[in-house]
Design a protein around this motif. Sequence first.
Motif, PDB file in Angstrom:
ATOM      1  N   SER A  44     -54.181  21.542 -35.172  1.00  0.00           N
ATOM      2  CA  SER A  44     -54.620  22.500 -34.279  1.00  0.00           C
ATOM      3  C   SER A  44     -55.974  22.886 -34.443  1.00  0.00           C
ATOM      4  O   SER A  44     -56.450  22.663 -35.304  1.00  0.00           O
ATOM      5  CB  SER A  44     -53.734  23.625 -34.223  1.00  0.00           C
ATOM      6  N   ALA A  75     -55.573  18.189 -31.748  1.00  0.00           N
ATOM      7  CA  ALA A  75     -54.939  18.445 -30.692  1.00  0.00           C
ATOM      8  C   ALA A  75     -56.038  18.434 -29.545  1.00  0.00           C
ATOM      9  O   ALA A  75     -57.177  18.662 -29.478  1.00  0.00           O
ATOM     10  CB  ALA A  75     -54.767  20.175 -30.470  1.00  0.00           C
ATOM     11  N   ASN A 106     -53.796  14.087 -24.737  1.00  0.00           N
ATOM     12  CA  ASN A 106     -53.614  15.450 -24.868  1.00  0.00           C
ATOM     13  C   ASN A 106     -52.580  15.747 -25.624  1.00  0.00           C
ATOM     14  O   ASN A 106     -51.687  16.695 -25.629  1.00  0.00           O
ATOM     15  CB  ASN A 106     -53.298  15.783 -23.525  1.00  0.00           C
ATOM     16  N   LYS A 137     -50.532  17.517 -28.746  1.00  0.00           N
ATOM     17  CA  LYS A 137     -50.355  18.923 -29.037  1.00  0.00           C
ATOM     18  C   LYS A 137     -49.835  18.949 -30.427  1.00  0.00           C
ATOM     19  O   LYS A 137     -49.208  18.244 -30.826  1.00  0.00           O
ATOM     20  CB  LYS A 137     -49.122  19.615 -28.200  1.00  0.00           C
ATOM     21  N   ASP A 176     -46.097  17.699 -31.069  1.00  0.00           N
ATOM     22  CA  ASP A 176     -46.064  16.441 -30.928  1.00  0.00           C
ATOM     23  C   ASP A 176     -45.882  15.598 -32.198  1.00  0.00           C
ATOM     24  O   ASP A 176     -45.701  14.442 -32.573  1.00  0.00           O
ATOM     25  CB  ASP A 176     -47.049  15.707 -30.139  1.00  0.00           C
TER      26      ASP A 176
END
Length: 124
Positions: free
Chosen positions: A124, A14, A85, A87, A90
């Motif tokens: 993450s 992330a 960026n 996440k 995505d």
Amino acid sequence: EVRLVESGGALVQAGGSLRLSCAASGFTWDDYAIGWFRHVPGKARQGLSCINNSDGKTFYTDSAKGRFTISSDNDKRTVYLQMNNLKPEDTTVYYCGAMQRSCSGYTARSMDYWGRGTQVTVSS
């Protein structure tokens, strides 16, 4: 024969970035627009961005604005999607499509041809 080949998908943390590529062949470049989409379970492919090969005009959906940038290299017949960026949400398969018209009002249904996709996974 029209071919679209996506590449560049990978596992990324992330906040990281990826650049996807869509290499195109088999059609007159300037007659087409290339769009980037991604798979959404249970729904039509979600449009992200589109570029007119003839004039380089770009279009973005709200899902892509601010983090994703589309560009092209006409000599290489390749369209790119720079994604920053990233996440976890995505994470999915990303596709490029080609259509023999301009990007204005494009949707997944507008596309005449598709690549097979490239997997993007954001941890993450």
